[in-house]
Motif scaffolding. Structure first.
Motif, PDB file in Angstrom:
ATOM      1  N   GLY A   1      49.862  53.917  30.454  1.00  0.00           N
ATOM      2  CA  GLY A   1      51.081  53.545  30.734  1.00  0.00           C
ATOM      3  C   GLY A   1      51.336  52.291  31.121  1.00  0.00           C
ATOM      4  O   GLY A   1      52.556  51.926  30.964  1.00  0.00           O
ATOM      5  N   GLY A   2      50.350  51.477  31.445  1.00  0.00           N
ATOM      6  CA  GLY A   2      49.853  49.907  31.665  1.00  0.00           C
ATOM      7  C   GLY A   2      50.569  49.169  33.066  1.00  0.00           C
ATOM      8  O   GLY A   2      51.002  48.289  33.072  1.00  0.00           O
ATOM      9  N   PRO A   3      50.777  49.930  34.274  1.00  0.00           N
ATOM     10  CA  PRO A   3      50.735  49.122  35.614  1.00  0.00           C
ATOM     11  C   PRO A   3      50.163  48.247  35.629  1.00  0.00           C
ATOM     12  O   PRO A   3      49.332  48.221  35.779  1.00  0.00           O
ATOM     13  CB  PRO A   3      50.922  50.671  36.643  1.00  0.00           C
ATOM     14  N   GLN A   4      50.734  47.140  36.193  1.00  0.00           N
ATOM     15  CA  GLN A   4      50.171  46.391  36.790  1.00  0.00           C
ATOM     16  C   GLN A   4      48.764  46.263  38.027  1.00  0.00           C
ATOM     17  O   GLN A   4      47.796  44.730  37.308  1.00  0.00           O
ATOM     18  CB  GLN A   4      50.744  44.704  36.525  1.00  0.00           C
ATOM     19  N   TRP A   5      48.672  46.728  38.726  1.00  0.00           N
ATOM     20  CA  TRP A   5      48.225  47.207  39.722  1.00  0.00           C
ATOM     21  C   TRP A   5      46.949  47.529  39.083  1.00  0.00           C
ATOM     22  O   TRP A   5      45.373  47.256  39.516  1.00  0.00           O
ATOM     23  CB  TRP A   5      48.692  47.617  40.891  1.00  0.00           C
ATOM     24  N   VAL A   6      46.729  48.194  38.023  1.00  0.00           N
ATOM     25  CA  VAL A   6      45.059  48.441  37.477  1.00  0.00           C
ATOM     26  C   VAL A   6      44.268  47.639  36.904  1.00  0.00           C
ATOM     27  O   VAL A   6      43.246  47.736  37.658  1.00  0.00           O
ATOM     28  CB  VAL A   6      45.982  49.963  36.270  1.00  0.00           C
ATOM     29  N   VAL A   7      44.724  46.399  36.219  1.00  0.00           N
ATOM     30  CA  VAL A   7      43.618  46.120  36.092  1.00  0.00           C
ATOM     31  C   VAL A   7      43.180  45.444  36.521  1.00  0.00           C
ATOM     32  O   VAL A   7      41.899  45.397  36.956  1.00  0.00           O
ATOM     33  CB  VAL A   7      43.947  45.095  35.226  1.00  0.00           C
ATOM     34  N   PRO A   8      43.448  44.574  38.052  1.00  0.00           N
ATOM     35  CA  PRO A   8      42.219  43.790  39.054  1.00  0.00           C
ATOM     36  C   PRO A   8      41.864  45.000  39.639  1.00  0.00           C
ATOM     37  O   PRO A   8      40.493  45.154  40.501  1.00  0.00           O
ATOM     38  CB  PRO A   8      43.561  43.485  39.807  1.00  0.00           C
ATOM     39  N   THR A   9      41.906  46.148  39.936  1.00  0.00           N
ATOM     40  CA  THR A   9      41.536  47.170  40.810  1.00  0.00           C
ATOM     41  C   THR A   9      39.971  48.724  39.857  1.00  0.00           C
ATOM     42  O   THR A   9      39.225  48.050  40.887  1.00  0.00           O
ATOM     43  CB  THR A   9      42.872  49.003  40.745  1.00  0.00           C
ATOM     44  N   ARG A  10      40.746  47.872  38.962  1.00  0.00           N
ATOM     45  CA  ARG A  10      39.432  48.728  38.042  1.00  0.00           C
ATOM     46  C   ARG A  10      38.293  48.049  37.933  1.00  0.00           C
ATOM     47  O   ARG A  10      36.842  47.494  37.879  1.00  0.00           O
ATOM     48  CB  ARG A  10      39.686  49.428  37.026  1.00  0.00           C
ATOM     49  N   VAL A  11      38.484  46.865  37.504  1.00  0.00           N
ATOM     50  CA  VAL A  11      37.412  45.280  37.491  1.00  0.00           C
ATOM     51  C   VAL A  11      36.815  45.084  38.953  1.00  0.00           C
ATOM     52  O   VAL A  11      35.405  45.066  39.466  1.00  0.00           O
ATOM     53  CB  VAL A  11      38.349  44.085  36.833  1.00  0.00           C
ATOM     54  N   ALA A  12      37.271  45.832  40.040  1.00  0.00           N
ATOM     55  CA  ALA A  12      36.986  45.554  41.194  1.00  0.00           C
ATOM     56  C   ALA A  12      35.788  46.578  41.739  1.00  0.00           C
ATOM     57  O   ALA A  12      34.463  46.552  41.917  1.00  0.00           O
ATOM     58  CB  ALA A  12      37.959  45.418  42.398  1.00  0.00           C
ATOM     59  N   VAL A  13      36.320  47.718  40.572  1.00  0.00           N
ATOM     60  CA  VAL A  13      35.277  48.848  40.787  1.00  0.00           C
ATOM     61  C   VAL A  13      34.376  48.761  40.217  1.00  0.00           C
ATOM     62  O   VAL A  13      33.247  49.159  40.010  1.00  0.00           O
ATOM     63  CB  VAL A  13      36.493  50.281  40.703  1.00  0.00           C
ATOM     64  N   GLY A  14      34.742  47.853  38.885  1.00  0.00           N
ATOM     65  CA  GLY A  14      33.223  47.832  37.629  1.00  0.00           C
ATOM     66  C   GLY A  14      32.804  46.942  38.530  1.00  0.00           C
ATOM     67  O   GLY A  14      30.987  47.288  37.727  1.00  0.00           O
ATOM     68  N   VAL A  15      33.142  45.880  39.381  1.00  0.00           N
ATOM     69  CA  VAL A  15      31.685  45.094  40.219  1.00  0.00           C
ATOM     70  C   VAL A  15      31.184  45.964  40.547  1.00  0.00           C
ATOM     71  O   VAL A  15      29.807  45.293  41.141  1.00  0.00           O
ATOM     72  CB  VAL A  15      32.480  43.605  40.288  1.00  0.00           C
ATOM     73  N   MET A  16      32.013  47.161  41.412  1.00  0.00           N
ATOM     74  CA  MET A  16      30.947  47.359  42.218  1.00  0.00           C
ATOM     75  C   MET A  16      29.888  48.344  42.325  1.00  0.00           C
ATOM     76  O   MET A  16      29.197  48.517  42.937  1.00  0.00           O
ATOM     77  CB  MET A  16      31.692  48.467  43.319  1.00  0.00           C
ATOM     78  N   LEU A  17      30.284  49.000  40.802  1.00  0.00           N
ATOM     79  CA  LEU A  17      28.983  49.879  39.929  1.00  0.00           C
ATOM     80  C   LEU A  17      28.112  48.799  39.400  1.00  0.00           C
ATOM     81  O   LEU A  17      27.225  49.288  39.673  1.00  0.00           O
ATOM     82  CB  LEU A  17      30.134  50.387  39.255  1.00  0.00           C
ATOM     83  N   LEU A  18      28.636  47.732  38.908  1.00  0.00           N
ATOM     84  CA  LEU A  18      27.252  46.765  38.189  1.00  0.00           C
ATOM     85  C   LEU A  18      26.510  46.084  39.762  1.00  0.00           C
ATOM     86  O   LEU A  18      25.380  46.165  39.438  1.00  0.00           O
ATOM     87  CB  LEU A  18      28.152  45.702  37.469  1.00  0.00           C
ATOM     88  N   PHE A  19      27.007  45.149  40.571  1.00  0.00           N
ATOM     89  CA  PHE A  19      26.263  44.899  41.486  1.00  0.00           C
ATOM     90  C   PHE A  19      26.849  45.661  42.951  1.00  0.00           C
ATOM     91  O   PHE A  19      27.887  45.269  44.451  1.00  0.00           O
ATOM     92  CB  PHE A  19      27.267  43.757  41.658  1.00  0.00           C
TER      93      PHE A  19
END
Length: 166
Positions: A16-34
């Motif tokens: 659906g493209g809500p705007q809060w998703v992008v920074p949230t999913r990037v932060a979760v990805g960084v927590m998984l990578l590092f």
């Protein structure tokens, strides 16, 4: 191409493209990578260097678990297959929460010490538990507008393409 345009395949990438998703999913990805407190394979007792007897294949299992962490992290950062990556990421964050809570509470440390190496404290445990619960929202909403999923949905959706016969 026809397989990709089926509605059940598009449902996995539709967002659906809500705007809060992008920074949230990037932060979760960084927590998984590092990971701040070490990767999950470092928290497992059977792959820990202090464990007296390593079972056969412990290194391979540890590398496979780290591979899942990296793949899920890249998926979250790129916004590709978020709805599929939520399941292993939720399991990873639940294990991290359990391990961090176990270091704070003696009864929990005694219960899980054969499987996990207690690490961190309750604050990290609460953080990881919150992230695991937030993944349920990402499961419903998708990966947002700035993602590979959004691009694929717009590219492969047959209703969005104009009819060339008109």
């Amino acid at each position: 191409m026809r397989l990709l345009t089926r509605s059940n395949v598009l449902a996995a990438v539709n967002t659906g493209g809500p705007q809060w998703v992008v920074p949230t999913r990037v932060a979760v990805g960084v927590m998984l990578l590092f990971p701040a407190d070490g990767a999950v394979q470092q928290l497992l007792a059977f792959s820990h260097p202090g464990f007296s007897v390593w079972p056969p294949g412990a290194v391979a299992v540890g590398l496979a678990i780290r591979g899942f962490e990296v793949l899920a992290g890249v998926s979250f950062v790129a916004g590709f297959g978020i709805r599929l990556s939520v399941y292993p990421a939720a399991a990873i964050f639940a294990v991290r929460a359990l391990v961090n809570f176990a270091n704070t509470f003696a009864w929990l440390r005694d219960a899980v010490s054969a499987v996990f190496v207690p690490h961190g404290d309750w604050a990290y445990g609460a953080l990881y538990l919150g992230v695991a619960l937030l993944l349920g929202d990402l499961q419903v909403t998708g990966s947002g507008r700035w993602s590979i999923d959004y691009w694929l949905c717009k590219r492969l959706n047959p209703q969005a393409k104009p009819d060339a016969r008109r």
